[in-house]
Design an enzyme around this catalytic site. Sequence first.
Site, short mmCIF file in Angstrom:
data_model
loop_
_atom_site.label_atom_id
_atom_site.label_comp_id
_atom_site.label_asym_id
_atom_site.label_seq_id
_atom_site.Cartn_x
_atom_site.Cartn_y
_atom_site.Cartn_z
N GLU A 184 0.90 -1.23 -0.02
CA GLU A 184 0.08 0.07 -0.13
C GLU A 184 0.74 1.16 0.07
O GLU A 184 0.47 2.31 -0.45
CB GLU A 184 -0.98 0.13 1.30
CG GLU A 184 -2.38 -0.54 1.02
CD GLU A 184 -2.97 -0.95 2.30
OE1 GLU A 184 -2.85 -1.94 3.05
OE2 GLU A 184 -3.81 0.27 2.72
N PHE A 222 1.76 3.62 -3.07
CA PHE A 222 0.81 3.13 -4.23
C PHE A 222 -0.11 3.85 -4.39
O PHE A 222 -1.24 4.14 -3.22
CB PHE A 222 0.48 1.61 -4.05
CG PHE A 222 -0.25 1.07 -5.08
CD1 PHE A 222 0.40 0.92 -6.37
CD2 PHE A 222 -1.69 0.94 -4.89
CE1 PHE A 222 -0.23 0.29 -7.60
CE2 PHE A 222 -2.38 0.48 -6.14
CZ PHE A 222 -1.61 -0.06 -7.27
N ASP A 276 30.54 -9.99 -12.76
CA ASP A 276 30.69 -8.61 -12.78
C ASP A 276 32.26 -8.30 -13.06
O ASP A 276 33.05 -8.90 -12.73
CB ASP A 276 30.19 -8.36 -11.49
CG ASP A 276 30.06 -6.73 -11.25
OD1 ASP A 276 30.39 -6.01 -11.96
OD2 ASP A 276 29.69 -6.29 -10.08
N TRP A 333 21.03 -11.76 -14.60
CA TRP A 333 20.47 -10.32 -14.82
C TRP A 333 20.39 -10.15 -13.00
O TRP A 333 19.54 -10.75 -12.40
CB TRP A 333 19.09 -10.44 -15.27
CG TRP A 333 18.30 -9.12 -15.11
CD1 TRP A 333 18.15 -8.15 -14.06
CD2 TRP A 333 17.80 -8.15 -16.04
NE1 TRP A 333 17.49 -7.25 -14.30
CE2 TRP A 333 17.23 -6.93 -15.51
CE3 TRP A 333 17.96 -8.51 -17.63
CZ2 TRP A 333 16.62 -6.09 -16.35
CZ3 TRP A 333 17.32 -7.40 -18.47
CH2 TRP A 333 16.68 -6.53 -17.71
N SER A 392 19.34 -10.91 -7.45
CA SER A 392 19.21 -9.91 -6.75
C SER A 392 20.08 -9.85 -5.58
O SER A 392 19.47 -10.18 -4.38
CB SER A 392 17.80 -9.19 -6.54
OG SER A 392 17.78 -8.11 -6.04
N GLY A 393 21.46 -9.72 -5.87
CA GLY A 393 22.13 -10.05 -4.54
C GLY A 393 21.68 -11.30 -3.95
O GLY A 393 21.67 -11.50 -2.72
N GLY A 394 21.83 -12.17 -4.83
CA GLY A 394 21.28 -13.67 -4.39
C GLY A 394 19.45 -13.82 -4.77
O GLY A 394 19.13 -13.27 -5.71
N ASP A 426 11.05 -14.66 -7.08
CA ASP A 426 9.55 -14.75 -7.09
C ASP A 426 8.91 -15.34 -8.26
O ASP A 426 9.65 -15.47 -9.33
CB ASP A 426 9.17 -13.23 -6.99
CG ASP A 426 9.38 -12.15 -7.82
OD1 ASP A 426 9.12 -12.31 -9.00
OD2 ASP A 426 10.15 -11.32 -7.58
N GLU A 484 41.03 -33.17 -5.66
CA GLU A 484 39.90 -32.48 -5.54
C GLU A 484 39.39 -32.30 -6.88
O GLU A 484 38.15 -32.34 -7.27
CB GLU A 484 40.15 -31.21 -4.98
CG GLU A 484 40.29 -31.02 -3.60
CD GLU A 484 40.56 -29.84 -2.83
OE1 GLU A 484 40.00 -29.11 -2.07
OE2 GLU A 484 41.51 -28.99 -3.26
#
Length: 727
Positions: free
Chosen positions: A277, A280, A367, A477, A525-527, A532, A612
């Site tokens: 809210e 918005f 990066d 991204w 997004s920073g991990g 979502d 390894e």
Amino acid sequence: MSIVYDQEQKTITLHTKNTTYQMQVDRYGFLLHLYYGKTAEGCMDFLLTYYDRGFSGNPYDAGTDKTYSMDSLPQEFPSLGTGDYRTPACIIKNTDRTYCSDFRYVSHNIKDGKYVLEGLPAVYASDEEAQTLEVMLEDRVTGVRAVLLYGVLPEYDVITRSVRIINASSGHISVKKLAPACLDMVGGDYDFITFYGRHAMERNCQRLPIGHGVSKIGSLRGSSSHQYNPAVIMAEHEATEDAGGCYAMAFVYSGGFQSEAGKDQYYQTRLLMGFSEEQFAYPLNAGEEFQSPEVIMSYSSEGLAKLSQNLHRCMRTHLCRGKYKEVVRPILLNSWEASYFDFTGESLLKLASEAAELGMEMFVLDDGWFGKRDSELRGLGDWKVNEEKLGCTLGELIGKINAMGLKFGIWIEPEMVNEDSDLYREHPDWAFVIPGRRPNRSRHQLVLDFSRKEIVDYIYEQICAVLDQGNVEYIKWDMNRSIADVYSATADSQGRVLHDYVLGLYDFLERLVKRYPNILIEGCSGGGGRFDAGMLYYTPQIWCSDNTDPIDRLEIQYGTSFIYPASCVGSHVSASPNHQTARSTTLKTRAVAAMAGTFGYELNLNELSAEEKEEIRQQIREYKKYAALIQRGLYYRLTNPQTDNQGAWEFVSEDQREALVQVVGIKKHANMTVDYIKVKGLKENTVYRDTESGRLYNSTALREVGIPKPVLNGEYKAYQWHFVQED
Ligand code: GLA
């Protein structure tokens, strides 16, 4: 027919394979919610009760009937102003500056297929797989309309909801609050299961009883956030992984959101999911419309495992898109934790050749490859390849990497700008800054105003110019800060900017997906700060967390698994001691934790010993054996790593002939007791062979008693069993 209208009873009933959802147009035209749960036939309006209750007023239409009140009746789309004092799904500021909306039924229609949302991500389905219900409601005084959309996917036990507000009034209105999904339950005692966290520790699971008052989670960050995930579960108190009723709501949206759950004065529960809210207020001139994103809902009467499986199947097959949706993803080597900003073209090629030699399939340049980007301080916004640093063109670098038999992927962060960049120097007004104020900085960067098309277009062109330089097959991204200082110079109302920003992001992604159908995009997004269902429509995998510690990952991946399929969980083996926690673990433990997702490596391979390296070669062979099962299998949580001695989970093929059980020990004591891991989802009383040891196991005993976890010395040991049915 999955949607049925009963003219006599005025009920509309939505049927999925195992669930029923019913609403009714009542005598005054209100759209009441009757039922959502296990399959049920007939009219359920006997569930409604009418009593004369103090301070619960009555609509004028009810005349002298004091027993009829919107304050107690369950509704599909409750709004402010009808006498319902509970938290509403919708608040509209009308032309006359009042906040009242009295939505009544006008009409409905039922169509084959699933509705599509222009410019927004949404579940998709063929005409045979889904039906759509549209119910038109109207405020008879203002003329404002709300069109409720329901998509029904019977095979998946999924119902989606969205709402379109149409300003058919004669003046300007503003949508102040909008929650496309509302569930009003007249009875029952529920828990609210939510997923909270922070950067590098996302999606911890919290389960609390829904009490009186409203419990609210959400994000004011302009993105869905690390702090709360836009997906919730409402479960009966007694519901477990294997039994009991539970409902899920997953918002197919990547911006700010809120979910509210509360019991009202009559012990009825309301659950809402929609826009945040704060900040918005979406303006609509006469004749304009506003389409909300959708919410995916599912119900399981058989506990949380089934609920998660419903969501996983739906998201994996009807939300994710593109070439890689069903394909086993390439095993990648990411350069970030291998060398951060500190690399040259030569060091990258050395890393890539090692990756190829070990059997990896893709090299991802993270990066640091563009502009003057040698640290977090500068360069974002300048999407020009730093050929000096690479010692060659990007095309040449990609050519050499491809020649090693590796695909090539690249990191981008299109939404951001550093103040120390040519872009910012040229267009300081393109970043979110409120005139007269100093902006909040985060990771030394500002956010570009993606609500403005010309800015999206410009960055899109820059990014395409990079992608066109060679055979790029993967993009990561990223989005490395929360949005603040929301102000857009060209917007007619600042209350629309955050949503328009998300639309700009989706527009960019959609164009990218269309122009480069062969590129796999991984969200980040920073991990997991924008992990979502909205992003999954464009990016079939998302970097789960910047925390690559396998023990922390047990909890992060556990929480994530309630909603999201393993096929979208970006998960890598990194160095030990771990860079985020300094914890030491074996290579095997790191690999077992990382295998519960899209598998890859993120460490400096040149520093590894010959043993390894040999172990990694073997892990890759092993992962390839299980990858299809991990990607498509039914997922079971076998323990709760937040409280148990170990993290344990399982993938079972749909035909139940094959299963992979993976376990990582957490606690370790002297003279350790034996933990039995109960194995789920196999055929009853059937013999399975563990393909590694060749040992035979009875499935019923595995389920009822469990498999004994070996007692080995040392912390954080990992184990796995690959069961195949004996014929
Ligand atoms: C974010 C991502 C990391 C890495 C860095 C690069 O933190 O989550 O994986 O890409 O940015 O700056």
